[in-house]
Design a protein around this motif. Structure first.
Motif, PDB file in Angstrom:
ATOM      1  N   TRP A   1       3.875  -7.896 109.843  1.00  0.00           N
ATOM      2  CA  TRP A   1       4.152  -7.851 108.242  1.00  0.00           C
ATOM      3  C   TRP A   1       5.224  -8.661 108.038  1.00  0.00           C
ATOM      4  O   TRP A   1       6.175  -8.862 108.895  1.00  0.00           O
ATOM      5  N   GLY A   2       5.314  -9.069 106.995  1.00  0.00           N
ATOM      6  CA  GLY A   2       6.275 -10.185 106.563  1.00  0.00           C
ATOM      7  C   GLY A   2       6.484  -9.951 104.917  1.00  0.00           C
ATOM      8  O   GLY A   2       5.758  -9.447 104.126  1.00  0.00           O
ATOM      9  N   ASP A   3       7.600 -10.721 104.566  1.00  0.00           N
ATOM     10  CA  ASP A   3       8.205 -10.470 103.289  1.00  0.00           C
ATOM     11  C   ASP A   3       7.786 -11.958 102.432  1.00  0.00           C
ATOM     12  O   ASP A   3       8.439 -11.860 101.269  1.00  0.00           O
ATOM     13  N   ASN A   4       7.002 -12.655 102.858  1.00  0.00           N
ATOM     14  CA  ASN A   4       6.661 -13.908 102.115  1.00  0.00           C
ATOM     15  C   ASN A   4       7.915 -14.809 102.212  1.00  0.00           C
ATOM     16  O   ASN A   4       8.037 -15.564 101.147  1.00  0.00           O
ATOM     17  N   GLY A   5       8.777 -14.447 102.889  1.00  0.00           N
ATOM     18  CA  GLY A   5      10.044 -15.267 102.835  1.00  0.00           C
ATOM     19  C   GLY A   5      10.871 -15.423 101.733  1.00  0.00           C
ATOM     20  O   GLY A   5      11.611 -16.103 101.325  1.00  0.00           O
ATOM     21  N   ASN A   6      10.825 -14.070 101.036  1.00  0.00           N
ATOM     22  CA  ASN A   6      11.378 -13.977  99.547  1.00  0.00           C
ATOM     23  C   ASN A   6      12.973 -14.170  99.713  1.00  0.00           C
ATOM     24  O   ASN A   6      13.532 -13.466 100.542  1.00  0.00           O
ATOM     25  N   VAL A   7      13.537 -14.868  99.156  1.00  0.00           N
ATOM     26  CA  VAL A   7      15.132 -14.919  99.021  1.00  0.00           C
ATOM     27  C   VAL A   7      15.718 -15.365  97.644  1.00  0.00           C
ATOM     28  O   VAL A   7      14.869 -16.066  97.013  1.00  0.00           O
ATOM     29  N   MET A   8      16.525 -14.780  97.007  1.00  0.00           N
ATOM     30  CA  MET A   8      16.810 -15.020  95.643  1.00  0.00           C
ATOM     31  C   MET A   8      18.453 -15.540  95.574  1.00  0.00           C
ATOM     32  O   MET A   8      19.263 -15.395  96.590  1.00  0.00           O
ATOM     33  N   VAL A   9      18.675 -16.423  94.728  1.00  0.00           N
ATOM     34  CA  VAL A   9      20.049 -16.965  94.477  1.00  0.00           C
ATOM     35  C   VAL A   9      20.334 -17.532  93.412  1.00  0.00           C
ATOM     36  O   VAL A   9      19.267 -17.868  92.627  1.00  0.00           O
ATOM     37  N   GLY A  10      21.502 -17.519  92.898  1.00  0.00           N
ATOM     38  CA  GLY A  10      21.755 -18.019  91.617  1.00  0.00           C
ATOM     39  C   GLY A  10      22.920 -19.226  91.556  1.00  0.00           C
ATOM     40  O   GLY A  10      23.625 -19.078  92.726  1.00  0.00           O
ATOM     41  N   ARG A  11      22.852 -20.247  90.747  1.00  0.00           N
ATOM     42  CA  ARG A  11      23.893 -21.085  90.734  1.00  0.00           C
ATOM     43  C   ARG A  11      24.469 -21.388  89.254  1.00  0.00           C
ATOM     44  O   ARG A  11      23.987 -21.020  88.299  1.00  0.00           O
ATOM     45  N   ALA A  12      25.717 -21.568  89.584  1.00  0.00           N
ATOM     46  CA  ALA A  12      26.741 -21.829  88.234  1.00  0.00           C
ATOM     47  C   ALA A  12      26.608 -23.284  87.792  1.00  0.00           C
ATOM     48  O   ALA A  12      27.067 -24.191  88.290  1.00  0.00           O
ATOM     49  N   ASN A  13      26.084 -23.212  86.717  1.00  0.00           N
ATOM     50  CA  ASN A  13      26.142 -24.742  85.935  1.00  0.00           C
ATOM     51  C   ASN A  13      27.232 -25.184  85.205  1.00  0.00           C
ATOM     52  O   ASN A  13      28.185 -24.107  84.754  1.00  0.00           O
TER      53      ASN A  13
END
Ligand code: FDA
Length: 492
Positions: free
Chosen positions: A307-319
């Motif tokens: 079982w894997g998580d499809n490598g999901n990771v989230m992030v935001g950047r400040a412009n």
């Protein structure tokens, strides 16, 4: 021959349609609601900014994928109800899944991506790539109604300013920006923007369902399923047990649920064949339990693995202040940053449709994370557990940083730390893309026939070993189309 299909997402819908077209009577059993009746507000689904009881599966408080905004927690109390999005918590990860007739197609972003052919061998090594790219991916794309945004509209509309900022910044750092197809009706979206139809993607609808423009399975496979006249669909019915029946075939135990999640009736039915299409987590949980509790003891030792998580990771950047991403944002993503071959990451440029200017760029990355977890049965709690650890996301963070550290350096910008908690940069606690648990060619033969039992099949995301290099539902659909064709020809 009769068939019972557990779950009405991509795998289950393909199985039900093709079996019925071949003359087989099908019972399609779905634990979520039908999602065909408007609520008091006249809408079937609630919008993302205003979650009500329809939003979450049997929770008394929302569990939004990003929990904070400008440092403030955004979750709120809701009545317990068989809502559309399940945030299923395991010890090291929260797995988001759709609940209802249509499965994940009801809640997902609709990004409909065929993996690059050069990557296919790593995704499903035992499957003939020629067949997939010549026959089954085209069949899946056609059946799902996949299409792309009109480039001239993309370049001009306020609703995709966030994505144009994403493109500009990707390109300034030397990364290719690629348009990503979607199952949203793009003509409808242009009419939404023109004000001639009721807004849907442009009214914040996505995570808890989309009332108009998205071509979920409710609009594609399901009308065809109904037209066969051979499929009985039972919403709010949850399969709990599958055992071989004395005279052949299988006896299936099904709990009928109320909309507060109580069991109102327990039914047993029999079917000659059973298709497990409850999603990677649902199918794995059922099979692991059925093997461990002696209902299906001959399932092999691969059940629950890979079982894997499809490598999901989230992030935001400040412009910077001179790079606004727009107060008006469509909920439907349409592009991504491709650094798969060099850095192991493909980053969707995702919207943050808050209705106000945030100067934030938001990304969901799919990465080549090598970690794989296993589902096991805990006899003491009588529950299935998953041994994923939060620290196993570190490779995903490192791969995503190959893109975003560079963009930040080029732009002179920083990461947002207010979306996933206070002073927390990475959304490393979740996945939208669970895959594996009954891996093709390991727990099953090369077409999804479960080892140890004739007439039992897995036909959903559980077959895929943990990663698809892109968003998964086109691959799940194409693989299901491939497998069911062989199964109907040889087994029915
Ligand atoms: P799926 O999960 O679709 O269906 C399984 C069904 O079985 C569910 O309806 C469930 O209720 C039912 N079920 C489970 N257990 C049962 C039981 N015991 N008895 C009866 N029924 C049972 N992918 C993509 O390609 N592009 C995208 O843009 C996105 N975006 C995205 C956003 C969000 C928020 C989520 C949660 C997911 C995505 N995805 C996505 C992922 C995609 O939706 C997912 O990979 C597929 O829906 C999986 O398809 P399956 O057929 O495997 O199961």
């Amino acid at each position: 021959m009769s068939a019972l299909v557990i779950g009405s997402g991509y795998g289950g819908s393909v199985a039900a349609l093709r079996l019925a077209q071949a003359g087989v009577d099908v019972q399609l059993v779905e634990m979520g609601m039908a999602w065909d009746t408007p609520g008091a507000d006249g809408k079937i689904f609630c919008a993302t900014p205003n979650p009500d009881q329809r939003s979450f599966w049997l929770r008394t408080r929302t569990k939004q994928p990003f929990s904070n905004f400008l440092g403030f927690p955004i979750d709120k109390d809701i009545p317990r109800y068989t809502g559309i999005l399940d945030a299923e918590e395991f010890s090291g990860i929260t797995v988001y899944q759709g609940r209802g007739v249509g499965g994940g197609s009801l809640v997902n972003g609709g990004m409909a991506v065929t993996p690059k052919r050069e990557n296919f061998g790593a995704i499903l090594p035992t499957v003939d790539a020629n067949e997939m790219y010549d026959v089954y991916y085209p069949r899946a794309n056609a059946g799902l109604g996949v299409a792309s945004i009109r480039p001239a509209w993309f370049d001009s509309t306020d609703w995709y300013q966030f994505a144009r900022v994403g493109r500009k910044q990707a390109q300034r750092s030397g990364f290719p920006f690629v348009f990503v197809p979607d199952v949203y009706d793009w003509d409808y979206m242009e009419q939404e923007a023109a004000g001639t139809v009721t807004k849907s993607a442009l009214a914040g609808e996505i995570l808890f369902g989309n009332n108009y423009g998205k071509k979920s399975l409710q609009k594609t496979y399901h009308p065809k399923i109904t037209a066969t006249g051979r499929v009985t669909i039972s919403p709010l019915h949850r399969v709990t047990q599958v055992v071989p029946a004395a005279g052949g075939g299988y006896t299936v135990t099904i709990e009928q649920l109320t909309t507060t999640g109580a069991v109102s009736t327990i039914k047993t039915v029999t079917a000659d064949t059973v298709f497990f299409a409850a999603g990677s987590v649902g199918t794995s949980k059922l099979l692991v339990k059925l093997k461990a509790t002696g209902a299906l003891p001959n399932l092999n030792g691969e059940i629950g693995k890979g079982w894997g998580d499809n490598g999901n990771v989230m992030v935001g950047r400040a412009n910077h202040i001179w790079d606004p991403t727009g107060a008006s944002q469509s909920t439907i993503p349409c592009g991504g940053i491709d650094n798969w071959n060099a850095g192991g990451a493909f980053a969707e440029v995702a919207p943050l449709p808050t209705g106000i200017e945030t100067w934030a760029s938001f990304y969901l990355s799919i990465t080549k994370n090598p970690n794989r977890a296993q589902f096991t049965w805990n006899p003491a709690t009588r529950a299935v557990e998953l041994n994923w650890q939060t620290a196993w996301k570190q490779p995903s963070i490192d791969m995503a940083k190959t893109i975003f550290d560079k963009i930040n350096a080029t732009e002179g910008t920083i990461y947002r730390t207010d979306l996933f908690g206070t002073y927390k940069t990475w959304g490393d606690h979740l996945t939208y893309h669970p895959l594996g648990g009954a891996v093709l060619g390991k727990a099953t033969d090369n077409y999804g026939r479960l080892a140890g039992y004739q007439g039992l099949y897995a036909i959903d995301g559980s077959l895929i070993p943990g990663n698809t290099s892109v968003n998964p539902f086109v691959t799940i659909t194409a693989l299901a189309e491939r497998n069911i064709e062989k199964i109907i020809a040889q087994d029915f």
